[in-house]
Design a protein around this motif. Structure first.
Motif, PDB file in Angstrom:
ATOM      1  N   ILE A   1       0.965  -1.115   0.158  1.00 35.04           N
ATOM      2  CA  ILE A   1      -0.056   0.058  -0.073  1.00 35.04           C
ATOM      3  C   ILE A   1       0.812   1.210  -0.020  1.00 35.04           C
ATOM      4  CG2 ILE A   1      -1.481   1.363   1.459  1.00 35.04           C
ATOM      5  CD1 ILE A   1      -2.451  -1.773   2.258  1.00 35.04           C
ATOM      6  N   LEU A   2       0.671   2.181  -1.033  1.00 30.89           N
ATOM      7  CA  LEU A   2       1.436   3.303  -1.223  1.00 30.89           C
ATOM      8  C   LEU A   2       0.581   4.411  -0.768  1.00 30.89           C
ATOM      9  CD1 LEU A   2       3.040   2.861  -4.551  1.00 30.89           C
ATOM     10  CD2 LEU A   2       4.228   2.391  -2.423  1.00 30.89           C
ATOM     11  N   GLY A   3       1.334   5.031   0.399  1.00 33.29           N
ATOM     12  CA  GLY A   3       0.472   6.260   1.007  1.00 33.29           C
ATOM     13  C   GLY A   3      -0.313   5.881   2.412  1.00 33.29           C
ATOM     14  N   ALA A   4       0.031   6.511   3.493  1.00 34.90           N
ATOM     15  CA  ALA A   4      -0.529   5.742   4.888  1.00 34.90           C
ATOM     16  C   ALA A   4      -1.380   6.911   5.164  1.00 34.90           C
ATOM     17  CB  ALA A   4       0.553   5.557   5.710  1.00 34.90           C
ATOM     18  N   GLY A   5      -2.192   7.398   4.476  1.00 34.27           N
ATOM     19  CA  GLY A   5      -3.269   8.221   5.035  1.00 34.27           C
ATOM     20  C   GLY A   5      -4.809   7.466   5.371  1.00 34.27           C
TER      21      GLY A   5
ATOM     22  N   SER B   1      -7.212   6.584   3.467  1.00 34.40           N
ATOM     23  CA  SER B   1      -7.516   5.327   2.594  1.00 34.40           C
ATOM     24  C   SER B   1      -6.500   4.323   2.683  1.00 34.40           C
ATOM     25  CB  SER B   1      -7.785   5.889   1.244  1.00 34.40           C
ATOM     26  OG  SER B   1      -6.499   6.090   0.526  1.00 34.40           O
ATOM     27  N   GLY B   2      -5.210   4.521   2.779  1.00 33.04           N
ATOM     28  CA  GLY B   2      -4.232   3.485   2.819  1.00 33.04           C
ATOM     29  C   GLY B   2      -4.269   2.546   4.246  1.00 33.04           C
ATOM     30  N   ILE B   3      -4.474   3.085   5.317  1.00 29.85           N
ATOM     31  CA  ILE B   3      -4.708   2.574   6.461  1.00 29.85           C
ATOM     32  C   ILE B   3      -5.826   1.377   6.239  1.00 29.85           C
ATOM     33  CG2 ILE B   3      -4.911   2.511   9.046  1.00 29.85           C
ATOM     34  CD1 ILE B   3      -1.992   3.528   7.889  1.00 29.85           C
ATOM     35  N   GLY B   4      -6.946   2.099   5.793  1.00 26.36           N
ATOM     36  CA  GLY B   4      -8.317   1.271   5.582  1.00 26.36           C
ATOM     37  C   GLY B   4      -7.825  -0.028   4.675  1.00 26.36           C
ATOM     38  N   ALA B   5      -7.213   0.470   3.709  1.00 27.88           N
ATOM     39  CA  ALA B   5      -6.822  -0.710   2.960  1.00 27.88           C
ATOM     40  C   ALA B   5      -6.019  -1.885   3.400  1.00 27.88           C
ATOM     41  CB  ALA B   5      -5.995  -0.023   1.558  1.00 27.88           C
ATOM     42  N   ALA B   6      -4.962  -1.188   4.325  1.00 23.92           N
ATOM     43  CA  ALA B   6      -3.981  -2.273   5.018  1.00 23.92           C
ATOM     44  C   ALA B   6      -4.950  -3.215   6.027  1.00 23.92           C
ATOM     45  CB  ALA B   6      -3.039  -1.526   5.908  1.00 23.92           C
ATOM     46  N   LYS B   7      -5.805  -2.615   6.639  1.00 24.15           N
ATOM     47  CA  LYS B   7      -6.742  -3.288   7.530  1.00 24.15           C
ATOM     48  C   LYS B   7      -7.507  -4.582   6.893  1.00 24.15           C
ATOM     49  CE  LYS B   7      -8.217  -0.062  11.110  1.00 24.15           C
ATOM     50  NZ  LYS B   7      -9.045   1.058  11.595  1.00 24.15           N
ATOM     51  N   LEU B   8      -7.953  -3.918   5.603  1.00 21.45           N
ATOM     52  CA  LEU B   8      -8.667  -4.962   4.772  1.00 21.45           C
ATOM     53  C   LEU B   8      -8.015  -6.074   4.385  1.00 21.45           C
ATOM     54  CD1 LEU B   8     -11.551  -5.830   3.950  1.00 21.45           C
ATOM     55  CD2 LEU B   8     -11.297  -4.249   1.912  1.00 21.45           C
ATOM     56  N   ALA B   9      -6.824  -5.412   3.795  1.00 23.79           N
ATOM     57  CA  ALA B   9      -5.919  -6.539   3.084  1.00 23.79           C
ATOM     58  C   ALA B   9      -5.305  -7.600   4.248  1.00 23.79           C
ATOM     59  CB  ALA B   9      -4.659  -5.956   2.530  1.00 23.79           C
ATOM     60  N   GLN B  10      -5.096  -7.065   5.569  1.00 22.37           N
ATOM     61  CA  GLN B  10      -4.641  -7.924   6.475  1.00 22.37           C
ATOM     62  C   GLN B  10      -5.761  -9.043   6.812  1.00 22.37           C
ATOM     63  OE1 GLN B  10      -4.234  -6.670  10.659  1.00 22.37           O
ATOM     64  NE2 GLN B  10      -2.099  -7.286  10.685  1.00 22.37           N
ATOM     65  N   LEU B  11      -7.063  -8.613   6.995  1.00 23.39           N
ATOM     66  CA  LEU B  11      -8.104  -9.457   7.466  1.00 23.39           C
ATOM     67  C   LEU B  11      -8.401 -10.328   6.458  1.00 23.39           C
ATOM     68  CD1 LEU B  11     -10.787  -9.503   9.196  1.00 23.39           C
ATOM     69  CD2 LEU B  11     -11.860  -8.204   7.548  1.00 23.39           C
ATOM     70  N   LYS B  12      -7.981 -10.022   5.123  1.00 25.68           N
ATOM     71  CA  LYS B  12      -8.264 -10.904   3.962  1.00 25.68           C
ATOM     72  C   LYS B  12      -7.002 -11.882   3.878  1.00 25.68           C
ATOM     73  CE  LYS B  12     -12.560  -9.769   3.322  1.00 25.68           C
ATOM     74  NZ  LYS B  12     -13.405 -10.624   3.878  1.00 25.68           N
ATOM     75  N   GLY B  13      -6.183 -11.874   4.752  1.00 26.86           N
ATOM     76  CA  GLY B  13      -5.080 -12.903   4.928  1.00 26.86           C
ATOM     77  C   GLY B  13      -3.867 -12.531   3.878  1.00 26.86           C
ATOM     78  N   PHE B  14      -3.842 -11.347   3.117  1.00 29.07           N
ATOM     79  CA  PHE B  14      -2.634 -10.860   2.375  1.00 29.07           C
ATOM     80  C   PHE B  14      -1.453 -10.620   3.274  1.00 29.07           C
ATOM     81  CE2 PHE B  14      -6.470  -9.747  -0.444  1.00 29.07           C
ATOM     82  CZ  PHE B  14      -5.625 -10.395  -1.472  1.00 29.07           C
ATOM     83  N   ASP B  15      -0.258 -10.777   2.610  1.00 33.02           N
ATOM     84  CA  ASP B  15       1.069 -10.225   3.658  1.00 33.02           C
ATOM     85  C   ASP B  15       1.020  -8.933   2.940  1.00 33.02           C
ATOM     86  OD1 ASP B  15       3.429  -9.839   3.930  1.00 33.02           O
ATOM     87  OD2 ASP B  15       4.488 -10.627   2.282  1.00 33.02           O
ATOM     88  N   VAL B  16       0.912  -7.941   3.974  1.00 31.33           N
ATOM     89  CA  VAL B  16       0.735  -6.444   3.759  1.00 31.33           C
ATOM     90  C   VAL B  16       1.998  -5.500   4.259  1.00 31.33           C
ATOM     91  CG1 VAL B  16      -0.714  -4.570   4.060  1.00 31.33           C
ATOM     92  CG2 VAL B  16      -1.585  -6.857   4.367  1.00 31.33           C
ATOM     93  N   PHE B  17       2.234  -4.793   3.264  1.00 30.52           N
ATOM     94  CA  PHE B  17       3.494  -3.728   3.630  1.00 30.52           C
ATOM     95  C   PHE B  17       3.077  -2.426   3.024  1.00 30.52           C
ATOM     96  CE2 PHE B  17       7.279  -1.471   2.304  1.00 30.52           C
ATOM     97  CZ  PHE B  17       8.031  -1.159   3.494  1.00 30.52           C
TER      98      PHE B  17
END
Length: 448
Positions: free
Chosen positions: A9-13, A15-31
């Motif tokens: 995820i590029l950009g930690a505002g 939308s970025g933090i929300g995307a990180a939460k969802l991606a982690q929840l869905k089992g992705f390896d997130v950075f």
């Protein structure tokens, strides 16, 4: 951990933090990687979730190994890291595109150069009052991805910018609203209005005949764009200058909304909570959405009559000597100020400043050049604002209280101008909170 799909995820505002939460929840390896400074609030959120991140840099070997990248709308496609990702054939999408994969909710998507926030808020207000289980996201409120991760809404009202649309490919809007297309931030579109218009028209991509498209029949650029792109969706137009068969029109100071024969809603414009010509358009668009969803006329009328735009968000304070004073103290980041300036239709005296969170002011430059005649700084340290805009405006003045800022802005403005408090910064150097800053500004304006 081998074999897990990697999402960067590029950009930690928001939308970025929300995307990180969802991606982690869905089992992705997130950075998460941000070229700017990540605020303490968002750092804490990432630490709590044990999601690895980096601030003030993009480390290529940690990014170019992604299966997919979710990018902040603020990052242009010309950014070196994006070019490298595209060269490698790595999919780059928006948070909205990513989140939509994980929800079956009906989405009502609102775009346009002006009026998006107001129309989104009004539409949300009508749907919520009618008892629908509805969320509000996109450019406004909490991130769409975060809500998909934690809530269970059946409907979403999404405020969508052209920057978001550029990174949306398979996304489909159940109801798409295009308010208008006016020449704006063309720096991202090779200075060609048709490129920007094409970007806005992506709101109807992937729509089928079961979906709905609502547009302004009085907007020249929208009509021009529709000559090249024929929507498959059922279309409704709105106009204040001519009668339309299905949609909304104005006749003798009364709005008529008609989505199917014999099911008309009428409402006097004097009963609308939002006054002004541009707000008649916004109310019409929201009203058509409500009628398409078959909400009751009395519910729609009541909501369109009692809606309050949020305090401290483009809140009209007063008109003094023909000068409009607008309180947008809630704009604590550059993005929010960009939206405020984008919505302005007159020359602006801009009051900005405060605690600078490592702001990148470059995204404001074109809007400041075209709309702002003077900047009144309100903060303890205004050096970065001077550095950013000294070539773009003739006057930049420093002030250290809301009272002083309001008085100087009043002297710099002339009849027909707007004085806009939209700080792009946190308030904690001179005020307790953005509410305190907004309230002190409003009190100072009323003393003028």
């Amino acid at each position: 951990m081998a074999g897990r799909s990697r999402v960067v995820i590029l950009g930690a505002g928001e939308s970025g933090i929300g995307a990180a939460k969802l991606a982690q929840l869905k089992g992705f390896d997130v950075f998460v990687s941000d070229y700017g400074v990540i605020t303490d609030k968002y750092k804490a959120a990432l630490e709590k979730l044990s999601i690895p991140f980096e601030s003030e840099k993009h480390t290529e070997e940690l990014i170019l190994n992604a299966n997919e990248v979710i990018k902040s709308p603020g990052i242009p496609s010309t950014a070196p890291i994006i070019k490298k990702l595209v060269e490698k054939g790595i999919s780059v999408v928006s948070e909205i595109e990513f989140a939509k994969r994980y929800t079956n909710a009906k989405v009502i998507c609102i775009t346009g150069s002006n009026g998006k926030s107001t129309t989104s808020l009004l539409t949300y207000h009508i749907l919520k009052n009618a008892g629908l289980n509805v969320g509000l996201a996109g450019n406004i409120g909490q991130s769409f991805a975060a809500q998909v991760a934690t809530e269970d809404f059946e409907y979403y009202v999404l405020e969508i910018s052209s920057f978001m649309l550029d990174d949306m490919f398979r996304f489909r809007a159940d109801i798409a609203v295009l308010l208008n297309i006016t020449p704006d931030h063309l720096d991202r579109y090779d200075y060609k209005l048709e490129n920007y218009a094409a970007s806005k028209m992506r709101i109807i991509q992937n729509q089928t005949q079961n979906d709905v498209f609502i547009y302004c029949a009085d907007d020249e650029e929208s009509i021009k764009a529709l000559m090249h792109i024929k929507p498959l969706a059922k279309t409704y137009a709105f106009s204040i200058v001519k009668e339309v068969e299905t949609g909304a029109y104005l006749k003798a100071e009364t709005i008529h909304i008609l989505t199917e024969p014999n099911k008309e809603l009428t409402m006097s414009i004097s009963d609308l909570a939002l006054q002004g010509k541009h707000n008649i358009y916004n109310s019409m668009a929201s009203g058509i959405v409500a009628k398409v969803l078959e909400l009751r006329n009395d519910t729609i009328r009541e909501s369109m009559g009692n809606f309050k735009n949020i305090e401290h968000r483009l809140e009209h304070v007063a008109k003094i000597s023909g000068i409009d004073f607008i309180n947008d103290s809630k704009a604590t980041n550059v993005n929010s100020t960009w939206y405020a300036l984008e919505s302005m239709t007159t020359d602006v005296v801009l009051i900005m400043g405060g605690v600078d969170k490592g702001n990148d002011y470059s995204m404001l430059k074109d809007l400041v050049k075209s709309k702002v005649k003077a900047i009144v700084c309100l903060g303890k340290d205004n050096k970065r604002i001077h550095d950013a805009f000294e070539d773009d405006v003739d006057v930049i003045v420093n002030t250290f209280s809301a009272e002083e800022a309001a008085q100087i802005a009043f002297h710099l403005a002339k009849r027909g101008d707007a004085v806009l408090l939209s700080p792009a910064c946190a308030s904690f150097d001179l005020f307790k909170s953005y509410e305190d800053r907004g309230n002190q500004f409003k009190a100072a304006v009323r003393e003028l």
